[in-house]
Design a protein around this motif. Structure first.
Motif, short mmCIF file in Angstrom:
data_model
loop_
_atom_site.label_atom_id
_atom_site.label_comp_id
_atom_site.label_asym_id
_atom_site.label_seq_id
_atom_site.Cartn_x
_atom_site.Cartn_y
_atom_site.Cartn_z
N SER A 106 0.95 -1.32 0.06
CA SER A 106 0.15 -0.07 -0.17
C SER A 106 0.45 1.07 0.03
O SER A 106 0.54 1.91 -0.36
N ASN A 107 1.66 1.49 0.71
CA ASN A 107 2.66 2.45 0.88
C ASN A 107 3.28 2.43 0.07
O ASN A 107 3.73 3.81 -0.92
N TRP A 108 3.75 1.59 -1.07
CA TRP A 108 4.20 1.40 -2.37
C TRP A 108 3.71 1.97 -3.25
O TRP A 108 3.92 3.29 -3.91
N THR A 109 2.28 1.23 -3.82
CA THR A 109 0.95 2.19 -4.58
C THR A 109 0.98 3.77 -3.84
O THR A 109 0.75 4.04 -5.18
N ALA A 110 1.36 4.23 -2.86
CA ALA A 110 0.82 5.36 -2.82
C ALA A 110 1.82 6.34 -3.24
O ALA A 110 1.46 7.25 -3.37
N THR A 111 3.55 5.71 -3.05
CA THR A 111 4.00 6.94 -3.47
C THR A 111 4.17 6.85 -5.10
O THR A 111 3.77 8.49 -5.93
N LEU A 112 3.80 5.74 -5.93
CA LEU A 112 3.76 6.17 -6.75
C LEU A 112 2.03 6.96 -7.05
O LEU A 112 2.68 7.58 -8.46
N THR A 113 1.38 6.85 -6.36
CA THR A 113 0.44 7.80 -7.12
C THR A 113 0.40 9.62 -6.79
O THR A 113 -0.08 9.68 -7.26
N ALA A 114 1.47 9.50 -5.88
CA ALA A 114 1.23 10.64 -4.70
C ALA A 114 2.43 11.09 -6.68
O ALA A 114 2.83 12.19 -6.50
N LYS A 115 3.42 10.61 -6.71
CA LYS A 115 4.13 11.40 -7.47
C LYS A 115 3.40 11.39 -9.53
O LYS A 115 3.90 12.04 -9.90
N SER A 116 2.63 10.74 -9.83
CA SER A 116 2.14 10.58 -10.60
C SER A 116 1.21 12.52 -10.77
O SER A 116 1.22 13.14 -12.33
N ALA A 117 0.64 12.40 -9.45
CA ALA A 117 -0.41 13.02 -9.56
C ALA A 117 0.23 14.56 -8.73
O ALA A 117 -0.53 15.27 -9.66
N SER A 118 1.68 14.40 -8.88
CA SER A 118 2.25 15.74 -8.66
C SER A 118 3.55 16.27 -10.22
O SER A 118 4.17 16.87 -9.71
N ALA A 119 3.50 14.82 -10.65
CA ALA A 119 4.35 15.12 -11.58
C ALA A 119 3.90 16.87 -12.99
O ALA A 119 2.77 17.19 -12.78
N PRO A 120 5.05 17.02 -13.30
CA PRO A 120 4.81 18.85 -13.93
C PRO A 120 3.26 18.82 -15.41
O PRO A 120 3.95 17.77 -15.80
N GLN A 121 2.64 19.46 -14.77
CA GLN A 121 1.92 19.57 -16.25
C GLN A 121 1.95 20.72 -17.11
O GLN A 121 2.63 21.46 -16.31
N PRO A 122 1.74 19.87 -18.63
CA PRO A 122 2.19 21.33 -19.72
C PRO A 122 1.21 22.34 -19.01
O PRO A 122 -0.39 22.44 -18.76
N PRO A 123 2.05 23.59 -19.38
CA PRO A 123 0.92 24.70 -19.40
C PRO A 123 0.21 25.00 -20.34
O PRO A 123 -1.16 25.60 -19.92
#
Length: 133
Positions: free
Chosen positions: A76-93
């Motif tokens: 669960s912790n590992w998948t949470a870090t993946l989810t958090a990383k993808s959610a915080s990935a820079p989005q194009p302007p």
């Protein structure tokens, strides 16, 4: 054994799913409908036990296996870090569909003006062709 190696096998994952659904279950019941032998299921349960995902509980002459949900915290912790990383990935302007619309508009303008893409449309070139700027 590594928890991720233990859950990599589809048979072991299905055993975990059944234990989560039904609670403590006998090996003979876990074997039913799988198409593999009882010793094979026992080996899979041993691997899951070594990873800390299941534990055996003796009830008289019967042995039941149950899911140890605390052991899944690592997954669960590992998948949470993946989810958090993808959610915080820079989005194009600018969203991609807006760029597609811009490209379409540029092609339409170029076609209407009769100029080649990449060439500049200036006042000097307009007066040379007789257009008024």
């Amino acid at each position: 054994m590594n928890i991720f190696a233990a859950i990599a096998d589809p048979v072991r994952r299905s055993l975990l799913e059944q234990l989560a659904r039904e609670g403590p279950t006998r090996v003979v019941d876990l074997t039913r409908g799988r198409g593999i032998s009882r010793p094979a299921v026992s080996r899979h349960l041993r691997v899951l036990g070594d990873a800390g995902l299941v534990r055996a509980i003796d009830h008289g002459r019967e042995r039941h296996f149950e899911l140890v949900t605390d052991a899944l915290a690592e997954v669960s912790n590992w998948t949470a870090t993946l989810t958090a990383k993808s959610a915080s990935a820079p989005q194009p302007p600018v969203a991609g569909h807006h760029l597609d619309a811009l490209g379409l508009e540029v092609r339409r303008t170029v076609r209407e003006r009769g100029t080649q893409p990449g060439t500049r449309h200036t006042a000097a070139s307009s007066t040379a062709t007789g257009e008024i700027a």
